[in-house]
Structures are given as C-alpha cells and as structure tokens.
Design a protein around this motif. Structure first.
Motif, PDB file in Angstrom:
ATOM      1  N   SER A 246      11.139  15.742  -8.056  1.00 23.32           N
ATOM      2  CA  SER A 246       9.647  15.731  -8.038  1.00 23.32           C
ATOM      3  C   SER A 246       8.638  16.291  -7.019  1.00 23.32           C
ATOM      4  O   SER A 246       9.250  16.315  -5.898  1.00 23.32           O
ATOM      5  CB  SER A 246       9.202  14.198  -8.132  1.00 23.32           C
ATOM      6  N   CYS A 247       7.582  16.822  -7.431  1.00 22.77           N
ATOM      7  CA  CYS A 247       6.547  17.302  -6.491  1.00 22.77           C
ATOM      8  C   CYS A 247       5.906  16.149  -5.630  1.00 22.77           C
ATOM      9  O   CYS A 247       6.145  14.846  -6.178  1.00 22.77           O
ATOM     10  CB  CYS A 247       5.509  17.939  -7.063  1.00 22.77           C
ATOM     11  N   ALA A 248       5.455  16.505  -4.327  1.00 15.72           N
ATOM     12  CA  ALA A 248       5.053  15.263  -3.503  1.00 15.72           C
ATOM     13  C   ALA A 248       3.901  14.430  -4.065  1.00 15.72           C
ATOM     14  O   ALA A 248       4.248  13.269  -3.659  1.00 15.72           O
ATOM     15  CB  ALA A 248       4.655  16.197  -2.224  1.00 15.72           C
ATOM     16  N   PRO A 249       2.952  14.723  -4.694  1.00 10.67           N
ATOM     17  CA  PRO A 249       2.099  13.796  -5.360  1.00 10.67           C
ATOM     18  C   PRO A 249       2.902  12.787  -6.114  1.00 10.67           C
ATOM     19  O   PRO A 249       2.478  11.675  -5.932  1.00 10.67           O
ATOM     20  CB  PRO A 249       1.017  14.675  -5.924  1.00 10.67           C
ATOM     21  N   ILE A 250       3.600  13.301  -7.055  1.00 12.12           N
ATOM     22  CA  ILE A 250       4.295  12.071  -7.863  1.00 12.12           C
ATOM     23  C   ILE A 250       5.191  11.348  -7.208  1.00 12.12           C
ATOM     24  O   ILE A 250       5.313  10.203  -7.293  1.00 12.12           O
ATOM     25  CB  ILE A 250       5.190  13.074  -8.928  1.00 12.12           C
ATOM     26  N   LEU A 251       5.904  11.875  -5.951  1.00 13.94           N
ATOM     27  CA  LEU A 251       6.747  11.156  -5.073  1.00 13.94           C
ATOM     28  C   LEU A 251       5.897   9.982  -4.426  1.00 13.94           C
ATOM     29  O   LEU A 251       6.370   8.897  -4.280  1.00 13.94           O
ATOM     30  CB  LEU A 251       7.482  11.966  -4.275  1.00 13.94           C
ATOM     31  N   SER A 252       4.688  10.313  -4.146  1.00 13.14           N
ATOM     32  CA  SER A 252       3.880   9.441  -3.201  1.00 13.14           C
ATOM     33  C   SER A 252       3.582   8.155  -4.207  1.00 13.14           C
ATOM     34  O   SER A 252       3.641   6.995  -3.653  1.00 13.14           O
ATOM     35  CB  SER A 252       2.681  10.108  -2.892  1.00 13.14           C
ATOM     36  N   ALA A 253       3.162   8.696  -5.218  1.00 11.95           N
ATOM     37  CA  ALA A 253       2.938   7.555  -6.335  1.00 11.95           C
ATOM     38  C   ALA A 253       4.160   6.616  -6.808  1.00 11.95           C
ATOM     39  O   ALA A 253       4.179   5.436  -6.745  1.00 11.95           O
ATOM     40  CB  ALA A 253       2.225   8.026  -7.563  1.00 11.95           C
ATOM     41  N   THR A 254       5.137   7.086  -6.963  1.00 11.50           N
ATOM     42  CA  THR A 254       6.482   6.572  -7.435  1.00 11.50           C
ATOM     43  C   THR A 254       6.928   5.578  -6.268  1.00 11.50           C
ATOM     44  O   THR A 254       7.528   4.531  -6.336  1.00 11.50           O
ATOM     45  CB  THR A 254       7.680   7.154  -7.743  1.00 11.50           C
ATOM     46  N   ASN A 255       6.819   6.180  -4.874  1.00 14.31           N
ATOM     47  CA  ASN A 255       7.267   5.543  -3.823  1.00 14.31           C
ATOM     48  C   ASN A 255       6.251   4.274  -3.700  1.00 14.31           C
ATOM     49  O   ASN A 255       6.780   3.132  -3.277  1.00 14.31           O
ATOM     50  CB  ASN A 255       7.257   6.196  -2.567  1.00 14.31           C
ATOM     51  N   ALA A 256       5.110   4.131  -3.872  1.00 13.03           N
ATOM     52  CA  ALA A 256       4.103   3.100  -3.970  1.00 13.03           C
ATOM     53  C   ALA A 256       4.351   2.190  -4.889  1.00 13.03           C
ATOM     54  O   ALA A 256       4.445   0.970  -4.604  1.00 13.03           O
ATOM     55  CB  ALA A 256       2.731   3.616  -3.816  1.00 13.03           C
ATOM     56  N   ILE A 257       4.929   2.568  -6.111  1.00 15.44           N
ATOM     57  CA  ILE A 257       5.113   1.700  -7.074  1.00 15.44           C
ATOM     58  C   ILE A 257       6.248   0.749  -6.710  1.00 15.44           C
ATOM     59  O   ILE A 257       6.217  -0.541  -6.834  1.00 15.44           O
ATOM     60  CB  ILE A 257       5.344   2.318  -8.570  1.00 15.44           C
ATOM     61  N   ILE A 258       7.281   1.262  -6.333  1.00 13.98           N
ATOM     62  CA  ILE A 258       8.732   0.489  -5.944  1.00 13.98           C
ATOM     63  C   ILE A 258       8.347  -0.359  -4.697  1.00 13.98           C
ATOM     64  O   ILE A 258       9.051  -1.083  -4.413  1.00 13.98           O
ATOM     65  CB  ILE A 258       9.841   1.541  -5.936  1.00 13.98           C
ATOM     66  N   ALA A 259       7.577   0.219  -3.603  1.00  7.44           N
ATOM     67  CA  ALA A 259       7.228  -0.384  -2.645  1.00  7.44           C
ATOM     68  C   ALA A 259       6.679  -2.035  -2.764  1.00  7.44           C
ATOM     69  O   ALA A 259       7.043  -2.739  -1.846  1.00  7.44           O
ATOM     70  CB  ALA A 259       6.286   0.228  -1.632  1.00  7.44           C
ATOM     71  N   GLU A 260       6.385  -2.110  -3.887  1.00  9.92           N
ATOM     72  CA  GLU A 260       5.676  -3.447  -4.270  1.00  9.92           C
ATOM     73  C   GLU A 260       6.890  -4.270  -4.647  1.00  9.92           C
ATOM     74  O   GLU A 260       6.577  -5.800  -4.867  1.00  9.92           O
ATOM     75  CB  GLU A 260       4.765  -3.372  -5.536  1.00  9.92           C
ATOM     76  N   ALA A 261       8.094  -3.859  -4.740  1.00  9.87           N
ATOM     77  CA  ALA A 261       9.120  -4.816  -5.183  1.00  9.87           C
ATOM     78  C   ALA A 261       9.473  -5.954  -4.005  1.00  9.87           C
ATOM     79  O   ALA A 261       9.357  -5.894  -3.030  1.00  9.87           O
ATOM     80  CB  ALA A 261      10.686  -4.066  -5.498  1.00  9.87           C
ATOM     81  N   ALA A 262       9.798  -7.108  -4.700  1.00 10.30           N
ATOM     82  CA  ALA A 262       9.954  -8.533  -3.817  1.00 10.30           C
ATOM     83  C   ALA A 262      11.008  -8.163  -3.085  1.00 10.30           C
ATOM     84  O   ALA A 262      11.154  -8.607  -1.851  1.00 10.30           O
ATOM     85  CB  ALA A 262      10.177  -9.495  -4.505  1.00 10.30           C
ATOM     86  N   GLU A 263      12.195  -7.400  -3.350  1.00 11.29           N
ATOM     87  CA  GLU A 263      13.612  -7.394  -2.537  1.00 11.29           C
ATOM     88  C   GLU A 263      14.082  -5.996  -2.691  1.00 11.29           C
ATOM     89  O   GLU A 263      14.271  -5.696  -4.007  1.00 11.29           O
ATOM     90  CB  GLU A 263      14.261  -8.557  -2.672  1.00 11.29           C
ATOM     91  N   ARG A 264      14.186  -5.131  -1.892  1.00  8.49           N
ATOM     92  CA  ARG A 264      15.001  -4.007  -1.968  1.00  8.49           C
ATOM     93  C   ARG A 264      15.351  -3.323  -0.668  1.00  8.49           C
ATOM     94  O   ARG A 264      15.133  -3.963   0.136  1.00  8.49           O
ATOM     95  CB  ARG A 264      13.944  -2.995  -2.504  1.00  8.49           C
ATOM     96  N   TYR A 265      16.337  -2.280  -0.983  1.00 11.74           N
ATOM     97  CA  TYR A 265      16.750  -1.351   0.436  1.00 11.74           C
ATOM     98  C   TYR A 265      15.422  -0.699   0.783  1.00 11.74           C
ATOM     99  O   TYR A 265      14.990   0.180  -0.082  1.00 11.74           O
ATOM    100  CB  TYR A 265      17.991  -0.714  -0.049  1.00 11.74           C
ATOM    101  N   ASP A 266      15.035  -0.597   1.968  1.00  9.35           N
ATOM    102  CA  ASP A 266      14.128   0.256   2.611  1.00  9.35           C
ATOM    103  C   ASP A 266      14.421   1.766   2.465  1.00  9.35           C
ATOM    104  O   ASP A 266      15.484   2.019   2.951  1.00  9.35           O
ATOM    105  CB  ASP A 266      13.680  -0.338   3.896  1.00  9.35           C
ATOM    106  N   LYS A 267      13.681   2.268   1.688  1.00  8.03           N
ATOM    107  CA  LYS A 267      13.837   3.863   1.820  1.00  8.03           C
ATOM    108  C   LYS A 267      12.501   4.360   1.272  1.00  8.03           C
ATOM    109  O   LYS A 267      11.809   4.091   0.380  1.00  8.03           O
ATOM    110  CB  LYS A 267      15.067   4.128   0.670  1.00  8.03           C
ATOM    111  N   ALA A 268      12.307   5.546   1.963  1.00  6.45           N
ATOM    112  CA  ALA A 268      10.929   6.467   1.674  1.00  6.45           C
ATOM    113  C   ALA A 268      11.621   7.736   1.219  1.00  6.45           C
ATOM    114  O   ALA A 268      11.818   8.562   2.005  1.00  6.45           O
ATOM    115  CB  ALA A 268      10.132   6.343   2.810  1.00  6.45           C
ATOM    116  N   LEU A 269      11.524   7.944  -0.303  1.00  8.74           N
ATOM    117  CA  LEU A 269      11.799   9.397  -0.610  1.00  8.74           C
ATOM    118  C   LEU A 269      10.979  10.430  -0.228  1.00  8.74           C
ATOM    119  O   LEU A 269       9.587  10.253  -0.150  1.00  8.74           O
ATOM    120  CB  LEU A 269      12.022   9.433  -2.187  1.00  8.74           C
TER     121      LEU A 269
END
Length: 697
Positions: free
Chosen positions: A315-338
């Motif tokens: 994905s291009c950078a703007p799409i990646l920024s939005a999808t990173n923000a969507i999954i950052a709201e998850a209650a429990e996850r492995y920390d990663k920033a694509l």
C-alpha cells in the motif's frame, strides 16, 4: 500482554548458501535464518510473509536438514504448492550460484493442509488405533446427511418443540470438537436458542459418532481429532512425530484449539517450530479459529523468539497510515507499525452517501473513472461484510453491462450430479459407507429411503460383499436396472485401484441416463462428469482420488457458468472474508455503517467486536493505490425504491472522529445549491410564523 518483539539482526553474508537470503530486508533475513528454537514471525499485511517462509524452508534444507523431515502446514493446498515451488526455485538458484550442492531439492518436503497431512498420517498409522485402511472421508454435505439420518432414527425432529436442523446440529458438534469447548458452553455462547435441546443433542452426537465408527468413515473433524489422539499416545506419538525435525505453520492466526494442540504435540519442546501469521488478520472465529493461539504462542513455547515484519510492499503511505490507525484501536495485539518506501498517493476516501442507491451510483462512477485512467476492472474490487450487501450493486452493474465475478457459490464437488458419480466409487472403496450406499441406491427408480436402508444393512451384514445383492428382491421399477447396477458395483470393487479413469468411465456410462431423468440442464451436467473422468486420470489410485476430491475440491463448475463470458475485463466482488490474501490497485469497502460493519450479529461480546475490527482492517489493507470507504446514511425497508420507510445509520465505529483527518471526506452528491450564493434568502422564521397566524387570528 504479547511478548516483546526481538529486534531483527543483520545476518552475515559470508555463510554458505547466502544467495538464499539475497533480496530480503533485515527482519525477513533474521526470520529465514533463525536457529532451531521456537519462532513466531508476526507478519503484517503486505510484508512478504510467503517469501520469508519459503526462504526459511530453503535455509533449513541448505543447513542439512533432510527435506523429508520438514513439515509445512498451510490452509490451502495451493498455498503449500506455491511455497514448495518457491523453495525449489531458491535451491536451484543457489546451486547455480555455487552456494549449494545441485542435488538439494524441496520436492520431498511434507506440504499440505492440516486435514491433508492428517489423512496421510492416518493412512500410514491408522491401523495402530483400529482405523480400517479403507476408511472414506465425508465432506460437509455428506456429514449433514448422516447427521440427519441419525436425527431421524432418534425421532428428534417430530417432538413438540423445535429441534435444530441437521446443518445447525453439525455446526454445534464441530464447534465442540475444534474449539475444545463443552457443549453447554457452546450452546450458551453461540447457540442460545438451542439450549433447551442440550440433552437430545448429547444423544444425537453420541449416536452420530457411533454411526461413523460402524460405517468406517471420518468427517473433517475426525481427521484432526484422530491425529491428535495418535500424537497424544505415549508410544504411537513418538513414532508419528518421529517423521519430522521441523514444523512450519502458515497463517497461524487462523488455527483453532485442536490444530494448535496438534502443532504442540508434533514438537512438544518447541524445537523446530516456526509459526507465521498476523494477529491483526485473525478473522475466522466463526470457524472456531482463535486469535489466542498466536497471542499466547510465547507462553506456550518457552523461550520462543518473536520477530516482526513491518516493511509493507503493497500500500501507498496514506493508506498505510489509515490502516495502522484502524488496527491500533485493537484491545490486544502485537505492537507493530507498518511502514513503506512508497511515497505519494492519495489519502483514502471516506464518502457519505444519502442511501444505498447513491452509494451504488457513486461506486460505479469511480470504477469506470479508474478504468478510463488505466486501471483494469480486474484490478478493482468491491468488498462487503455479507453476501446480500452487493445485491443493489449487482443489479446496476448488470443494467449497465459491466461484467463482474462474485466470489462464492457451490464448489464443483458439492454439485449433486458430481456427488452422485463419486458415491459409486466411495461405496466400492468402503462398502460400510452408509451415506454413499443410501445415495447410489436412492438414484434407482422405485428405491425409497426404507428399501435403500434395508439393502445397505444387508450389504453390511455380508461384510461388504456385493455378491449378496445378486438376485435380491427389488421393486418392479428397479428390476430392469438392478442387474446392471450390481454388476457395476462388483466390477468397481474388484477393479485395480490404480485405474481410476476406467472406473469413472464405467460408472458414468451407467449413471448418465439416471442423471438425464433426474436433473434439469442435463447436457451441462454430463459435461461436468466428463471433466471428472479426465480428472481421475491424474491420480495414482482410487483412494487418493476420493481423498483429494474431499480435501481439495475444484472451486467451480460449468453448470453454473452459463454462456461463456466474452469480455476484455471484469470487476471483482467479494466478501471481506473471501478477499483475505488478495490485493488490488483500487478497493471499495461499501456499507461501512454500524450494523453492517461491525455486523449486528457479531456484537455480543468484546471478542466478536474485536474480530469485526480486524475484518475491516483486512478489507482496507487489500488496497495498493486507492481506497474508498462508503457509508450510506439511510437504509430503506424494502430496498431500492420499493418503500419509503427508512432508518438512519451511523458511520462504522471503526473510523471514530479522531481518525477522520487520515481520510479525505466527501459526499457522494453535494447538496443541490450548496455552493450557489447568488440568490438571496428572503424567508425568515418570523415571516413564516406570521403567515400561519391567519389560521386563528
């Protein structure tokens, strides 16, 4: 909490076989060249998971591990075959570069789905647990039919209270087995309307298990259950796991409790285990998959290393920024920033539509616009939460003569005429297979369920000897065909197992007239049977043919295709679940309103809502260059223009206000006159109220 991620190390380029690691980034290289300790590779969307796993297999072979002692578990056979093709190519390239011996190959690696590998091991070791070598495997519809037969024999469908239908009964049974959950818990959390039937369900499941045992058949769940049983046995388990030194699991986030137990039983100390997956893409809870398996991997395998792949190549950078923000709201996850090296690109569009009709018009206009700009229809996809969400869009696409393909429908092997043909061979393979016997006998004119059951019982009593049917009394309508039918079954039972095509040809010759009488559109169905006969010539024996047709069935059939599509291009329509693993230049995620995303059927618990969030994330991460998220405000009660009763919907909760700056917001159709300030407004609230006074003054 998830385990801390280990920083990726920079592998040396001076070791043998270094060409196997060329082209990998630091994190991928660290994963591919990891030692023998338990390893979890957390691979974000678009980060090169498949390439990394293939390099790891090739690296193990290059390090001296015999390919035949490596087990690669995937969720589709195609994924396993693609992975092993890559491994072979890597080893050949390394040999050409002088890094490795030319004889090294990945051809002997055990690769396949959990169910296929389980079947292979059961064929080898099944007799040790009393499993007859000629067992046959029931597909989903066969299992439902057997469940229905048992349900009927117990008279559970004629009680004063409503009892679950066969498909629901099988779903409940399968959930208990795959999730390792007690029946009471499954009913309480998943099927509350069936709680009153708990005692009868216990009777049904016990009888269903006994009937499978008597018929020498296994269903999908049994394949995993029996493999786990063999591995859990102190003596036999050592023999079975002795086949492997390394076990690699793709899409580990999609495993259920039983599959995770099998992985642990294959390598109890964790040595040689590699699991690859992404907790953010765990979306198959309805199949009993659990995100806990990947989140709890470090706790289950002591000393596990957790490596993360974060460089995104999709994905291009703007799409990646939005999808990173969507999954950052998850209650429990492995920390990663694509992150990505792809600069530029437009931010994803968040589009408000007045109603579904406006959404449809907007999406089609943008699809055609991208097509004119050079993006083929095949590189564009419309994704939705449920199959019916695309109905309005499909009607309009058809009206405008825009070709499309929708993922879904019956698989080839699930078509009635195909199942009929294959049932003859199944019965020859295993005369105790009650479902196959009832199916082929029921095809004969004059043979109903009662007579078919009696004939099947006689065959079982004769220990599967088809001679017992010779001269058997049958109804008058059956008499003409009966001798030919018995001759066919005797021939199939005694035929060399290797000559699959000849057996299918003989069966097709007998069955074709029955199919013509039984089904509409007979020419297309008979053409399907010819394809099955051609398919049979590729298999070494009847057992492998029958097994493969159940575990890896073809996905489509000409019977449903209609006239050939003579067109240059076509649009992709797909559910979000079916789109996992795919990618497109342009993606439209439609109906992004609460109640649809998340589905109103999946908001009963925090876990369900979190899975819906991951599903929305998966849909959005399919986009390379352009992403549109559309949200209708109004939903009419009876669809497109057939009613004026409507309700309002709100934007999906997975795009909260704080996330809106990451999107380019717009309306599908700006309000008429919103930008026209030329005409002055003369009406005021005072003048309007003054006008109504005349009614009483």
């Amino acid at each position: 909490m998830a385990a801390p991620l280990v920083p990726a190390r920079d592998a040396s380029h001076t070791e043998d076989g270094t060409s196997l690691l060329l082209g990998l980034n630091d994190a991928q290289r660290a994963a591919a060249s990891h030692g023998s300790g338990p390893l979890l590779i957390v691979a974000g969307a678009g980060t090169g998971k498949t390439a990394t796993l293939a390099r790891r297999v090739a690296h193990l072979v290059a390090d001296g591990m015999p390919p035949g002692r490596i087990l690669l578990l995937t969720f589709t056979r195609r994924a396993a075959e693609e992975m092993l093709r890559r491994v072979d190519g890597l080893l050949r390239s390394a040999a050409s570069a002088g890094d490795l011996h030319a004889s090294l190959s990945g051809a002997r690696v055990w690769g396949g789905t959990f169910h296929a590998v389980a079947t292979r091991l059961l064929r080898i070791h099944g007799e040790s647990i009393g499993l007859p070598p000629g067992f046959t495997i029931l597909d989903r519809s066969d299992s439902e039919d057997l469940m229905h037969a048992v349900r009927t024999s117990l008279d559970l469908g004629s009680t004063a209270k409503r009892f679950p239908q066969k498909a629901t009964c099988l779903d409940i049974y399968s959930r208990c087995v795959n999730a390792a959950e007690q029946l009471e818990h499954v009913l309480e959390t998943r099927y509350p309307w069936c709680k009153e039937s708990a005692e009868d369900l216990k009777r049904l499941f016990a009888a269903y298990v006994d009937r499978k045992e008597a018929s020498h058949v296994l269903d999908y769940d049994d394949l995993l259950l029996f493999l786990a049983g063999m591995l859990a046995d102190p003596a036999l388990g050592e023999v079975v796991r002795g086949h492997f030194d390394a076990v690699l699991v793709d899409e580990y986030q999609d495993t259920n409790a039983l599959q995770a137990d099998i992985v642990a039983l294959l390598r109890p100390d964790g040595t040689g285990i590699t699991a690859v997956g992404d907790d953010a893409q765990a979306i198959y809870g309805f199949r009993a998959a659990t995100v806990r398996n990947i989140l709890d991997f470090p706790a289950r395998f002591t000393g596990a290393t957790v490596l993360t792949l974060e460089q995104n190549y999709r994905s291009c950078a703007p799409i990646l920024s939005a999808t990173n923000a969507i999954i950052a709201e998850a209650a429990e996850r492995y920390d990663k920033a694509l992150w990505t090296e792809r600069e530029g690109g437009a931010p994803p569009a968040l589009v408000t539509c007045r109603d579904e009709r406006e959404q449809t018009d907007y999406v089609i206009e943008r699809i055609l616009g991208h097509r004119e700009e050079g993006t083929p229809l095949m590189e564009q996809a419309v994704l939705f939460r449920a199959m019916h969400h695309s109905m309005d869009l499909e009607l309009e696409l058809q009206r405008r003569n825009i070709p499309f393909v929708k993922y879904g429908g019956l698989k080839f092997a699930e078509m009635a005429h195909v199942k009929d043909l294959v049932a003859y061979l199944r019965l020859a393979e295993n005369p105790n297979d009650e479902v196959a016997a009832l199916r082929v006998l029921g095809l004969l004119p004059g043979v109903g369920p009662r007579i078919a059951s009696a004939l099947a019982a006689d065959l079982t009593a004769a220990r599967g000897d088809f001679e017992s049917w010779v001269g058997h009394a049958v109804p008058g309508a059956t008499a003409v065909l009966w001798p030919g039918f018995v001759t066919l079954m005797r021939t199939l039972a005694s035929a060399p197992s290797e000559d699959v095509a000849a057996q299918l040809a003989a069966t097709r010759a007998f069955y074709a007239p029955l199919a013509e009488q039984r089904y509409d559109n007979a020419p297309a169905r008979l053409a399907d049977l010819e394809q099955i006969e051609m398919l049979g010539s590729r298999f070494r024996d009847r057992t492998s043919f029958l097994t493969d047709l159940v575990l890896d069935a073809p996905q489509w059939t000409g019977d449903l295709a209609g006239p050939p599509l003579l067109d240059e291009d076509y649009l992709i329509l797909s559910t979000m679940h079916s789109a996992k693993g795919l990618e497109f230049d342009v993606v439209f995620v439609i109906h992004a309103a609460d109640g649809n995303i998340p589905s109103d059927m999946a908001t009963g618990s925090v876990e369900e809502i979190e899975e819906e969030r991951r599903l929305f994330y998966v849909a959005c991460t399919r986009a390379r260059d352009a992403l549109y998220v559309t949200h209708p405000l109004r939903y009419y009660a009876a669809g497109r223009g057939r009613s004026d009763a409507y309700g309002y919907a709100q934007r999906t909760r997975f795009v909260p206000d704080r996330m809106r700056p990451l999107f380019a917001e717009s309306q599908a159709r700006p309000e008429a006159g919103a930008d026209d300030a030329s005409a002055p407004v003369v009406a005021t609230t005072a003048s309007i109220r003054a006008g109504v006074r005349a009614l009483w003054e």
